[in-house]
Design a protein around this motif. Structure first.
Motif, PDB file in Angstrom:
ATOM      1  N   ILE A  16     -62.519  23.173 -19.572  1.00 52.14           N
ATOM      2  CA  ILE A  16     -62.280  24.576 -19.913  1.00 52.14           C
ATOM      3  C   ILE A  16     -63.203  25.008 -21.045  1.00 52.14           C
ATOM      4  CG2 ILE A  16     -60.583  26.200 -20.860  1.00 52.14           C
ATOM      5  CD1 ILE A  16     -58.416  24.430 -19.481  1.00 52.14           C
ATOM      6  N   LYS A  17     -63.269  24.206 -22.106  1.00 55.02           N
ATOM      7  CA  LYS A  17     -64.131  24.544 -23.245  1.00 55.02           C
ATOM      8  C   LYS A  17     -65.604  24.550 -22.846  1.00 55.02           C
ATOM      9  CE  LYS A  17     -61.236  23.106 -27.147  1.00 55.02           C
ATOM     10  NZ  LYS A  17     -61.159  22.234 -28.340  1.00 55.02           N
ATOM     11  N   ALA A  18     -66.005  23.591 -22.019  1.00 55.76           N
ATOM     12  CA  ALA A  18     -67.410  23.510 -21.608  1.00 55.76           C
ATOM     13  C   ALA A  18     -67.831  24.777 -20.880  1.00 55.76           C
ATOM     14  CB  ALA A  18     -67.621  22.289 -20.717  1.00 55.76           C
ATOM     15  N   GLU A  19     -66.963  25.285 -20.011  1.00 55.19           N
ATOM     16  CA  GLU A  19     -67.295  26.487 -19.247  1.00 55.19           C
ATOM     17  C   GLU A  19     -67.354  27.702 -20.155  1.00 55.19           C
ATOM     18  OE1 GLU A  19     -68.612  27.133 -15.429  1.00 55.19           O
ATOM     19  OE2 GLU A  19     -67.660  25.297 -16.191  1.00 55.19           O
ATOM     20  N   ILE A  20     -66.428  27.798 -21.100  1.00 52.71           N
ATOM     21  CA  ILE A  20     -66.437  28.912 -22.046  1.00 52.71           C
ATOM     22  C   ILE A  20     -67.657  28.833 -22.955  1.00 52.71           C
ATOM     23  CG2 ILE A  20     -65.225  29.931 -24.021  1.00 52.71           C
ATOM     24  CD1 ILE A  20     -62.595  29.203 -22.677  1.00 52.71           C
ATOM     25  N   HIS A  21     -67.996  27.627 -23.393  1.00 54.46           N
ATOM     26  CA  HIS A  21     -69.182  27.457 -24.242  1.00 54.46           C
ATOM     27  C   HIS A  21     -70.437  27.946 -23.528  1.00 54.46           C
ATOM     28  CE1 HIS A  21     -67.424  24.129 -27.070  1.00 54.46           C
ATOM     29  NE2 HIS A  21     -66.730  25.237 -27.086  1.00 54.46           N
ATOM     30  N   GLU A  22     -70.600  27.563 -22.278  1.00 54.54           N
ATOM     31  CA  GLU A  22     -71.784  27.962 -21.524  1.00 54.54           C
ATOM     32  C   GLU A  22     -71.842  29.486 -21.393  1.00 54.54           C
ATOM     33  OE1 GLU A  22     -74.421  26.291 -20.424  1.00 54.54           O
ATOM     34  OE2 GLU A  22     -73.613  24.582 -21.506  1.00 54.54           O
ATOM     35  N   ILE A  65     -62.396  28.804 -14.325  1.00 58.11           N
ATOM     36  CA  ILE A  65     -63.351  28.045 -13.507  1.00 58.11           C
ATOM     37  C   ILE A  65     -63.415  26.604 -13.988  1.00 58.11           C
ATOM     38  CG2 ILE A  65     -65.793  27.798 -12.901  1.00 58.11           C
ATOM     39  CD1 ILE A  65     -66.015  30.837 -13.014  1.00 58.11           C
ATOM     40  N   GLY A  66     -63.444  26.424 -15.314  1.00 61.44           N
ATOM     41  CA  GLY A  66     -63.435  25.068 -15.865  1.00 61.44           C
ATOM     42  C   GLY A  66     -62.174  24.314 -15.486  1.00 61.44           C
ATOM     43  N   VAL A 119     -55.528  27.745 -20.446  1.00 61.16           N
ATOM     44  CA  VAL A 119     -56.804  28.460 -20.531  1.00 61.16           C
ATOM     45  C   VAL A 119     -56.692  29.638 -21.490  1.00 61.16           C
ATOM     46  CG1 VAL A 119     -58.525  29.778 -19.253  1.00 61.16           C
ATOM     47  CG2 VAL A 119     -57.481  27.770 -18.203  1.00 61.16           C
ATOM     48  N   VAL A 120     -55.612  30.389 -21.374  1.00 60.81           N
ATOM     49  CA  VAL A 120     -55.407  31.543 -22.259  1.00 60.81           C
ATOM     50  C   VAL A 120     -55.385  31.101 -23.720  1.00 60.81           C
ATOM     51  CG1 VAL A 120     -53.758  33.304 -22.965  1.00 60.81           C
ATOM     52  CG2 VAL A 120     -54.206  32.928 -20.541  1.00 60.81           C
ATOM     53  N   SER A 121     -54.672  30.026 -23.988  1.00 60.94           N
ATOM     54  CA  SER A 121     -54.569  29.526 -25.361  1.00 60.94           C
ATOM     55  C   SER A 121     -55.934  29.130 -25.908  1.00 60.94           C
ATOM     56  CB  SER A 121     -53.608  28.324 -25.400  1.00 60.94           C
ATOM     57  OG  SER A 121     -53.547  27.773 -26.702  1.00 60.94           O
ATOM     58  N   ILE A 122     -56.726  28.447 -25.088  1.00 59.99           N
ATOM     59  CA  ILE A 122     -58.058  28.009 -25.526  1.00 59.99           C
ATOM     60  C   ILE A 122     -58.985  29.208 -25.692  1.00 59.99           C
ATOM     61  CG2 ILE A 122     -60.110  26.699 -24.851  1.00 59.99           C
ATOM     62  CD1 ILE A 122     -58.229  24.679 -23.521  1.00 59.99           C
ATOM     63  N   ALA A 123     -58.958  30.130 -24.729  1.00 62.73           N
ATOM     64  CA  ALA A 123     -59.854  31.293 -24.770  1.00 62.73           C
ATOM     65  C   ALA A 123     -59.613  32.148 -26.000  1.00 62.73           C
ATOM     66  CB  ALA A 123     -59.680  32.126 -23.502  1.00 62.73           C
TER      67      ALA A 123
END
Length: 286
Positions: free
Chosen positions: A109-115, A84-85, A61-65
């Motif tokens: 993970i990406k979907a939750e961050i995108h939203e 959460i994702g 998650v950290v890497s993606i964020a």
């Protein structure tokens, strides 16, 4: 599942670096361990197994964020939303499909961050369709350089993403626009002009006066009255998430721990509370 997991959270006195150090210290799982834990979760609803699956992938998650740092939103919130994702992915993961949890979780993970970004970054309000959202999140990587797109390049990107070339150029302008000084540099010659020289004073316009009165009311009586329509928990969530002084606000996970519910539940309460406040404030702007 979310209520029983003790996820590391980024507290007010904590730093991103400290959090990252902590989650990176959590060992990754082997294929065998991952399958065994996922099977226990799937067949026995084993929350301990779910917790180990989540904890071992927090570094993902950290890497993606980190890839979304350029949107001007708090890194801590991006990570919490990504977590959460991750939890949603763990809940839906099927180990017998032959896919690693890492690969499966990236989408969630990406979907939750995108939203989260689309809800909070005002420049993205035009990204209302699925194609426009795809354009928003892919435009940077599809550009071959920092130079402005030519019409041919814009058309090529538009064809790939299913939007109009004009939409590509407009989105590029919004995403790459830089601040321009309104005032002229006094060191310049007297004949120099700045954008402020062309700005008219619209304060006397009726619509501007209405907007100002609504804004003043929102910041004082209107806001107080809208908050009074909320129950105690909803009011605290709104106040600590949106009205607290800089550095003193609480994250979704901190509030989740305080009320012993999931971060997803806190977000649902927050959304419902803001909708209720907006409805209470509508007569003010009328």
């Amino acid at each position: 599942m979310g209520n029983s997991l003790a996820l590391p959270v980024i507290t007010g006195g904590d730093s991103i670096e400290s959090y990252i150090h902590r989650v990176n210290a959590i060992p990754m799982l082997s294929v065998e361990e991952e399958v065994e834990l996922a099977t226990r979760l799937q067949k026995e609803s084993d929350l301990e197994a779910a917790g180990r699956l989540v904890m071992s992938h927090l570094r993902v998650v950290v890497s993606i964020a980190r890839g979304y740092a350029g949107y001007g939103l708090p890194q801590a919130d991006l990570i919490q939303e990504g977590n959460i994702g991750l939890m949603k992915a763990v809940k839906r993961f099927e180990p017998d499909r032959g896919v690693r949890l890492f690969s499966f979780a990236v989408h969630w993970i990406k979907a939750e961050i995108h939203e989260y970004i689309l809800r909070n970054w005002r420049l993205v309000r035009i990204a209302t369709t699925k194609a426009q959202r795809k354009l928003f999140f892919n435009l940077r990587s599809m550009k071959s350089s920092f130079a402005a797109l030519t019409h041919a390049q814009a058309k090529e990107i538009a064809d790939d993403l299913g939007v109009k070339p004009e939409e590509v150029l407009e989105m590029e302008t919004r995403m790459t626009g830089q601040d321009i000084a309104l005032m002229a540099d006094h060191d310049d010659d007297e004949g120099g002009f700045a954008p402020i020289d062309w700005l008219a004073d619209h304060d006397a316009e009726p619509t501007r006066q209405i907007e100002r009165r609504a804004a003043d009311r929102l910041q004082s009586d209107g806001l107080r009255e809208a908050l009074e329509t909320l129950d105690e928990r909803s009011r605290r969530i709104v106040e600590t998430r949106w009205l607290a002084d800089e550095g003193k606000g609480l994250t979704l996970h901190e509030l989740a721990a305080e009320y012993s519910v999931s971060a997803e539940r806190i977000r649902q309460i927050e959304v419902k509370a803001l909708q209720k406040m907006r409805s209470a404030l509508l007569p003010v702007a009328a």
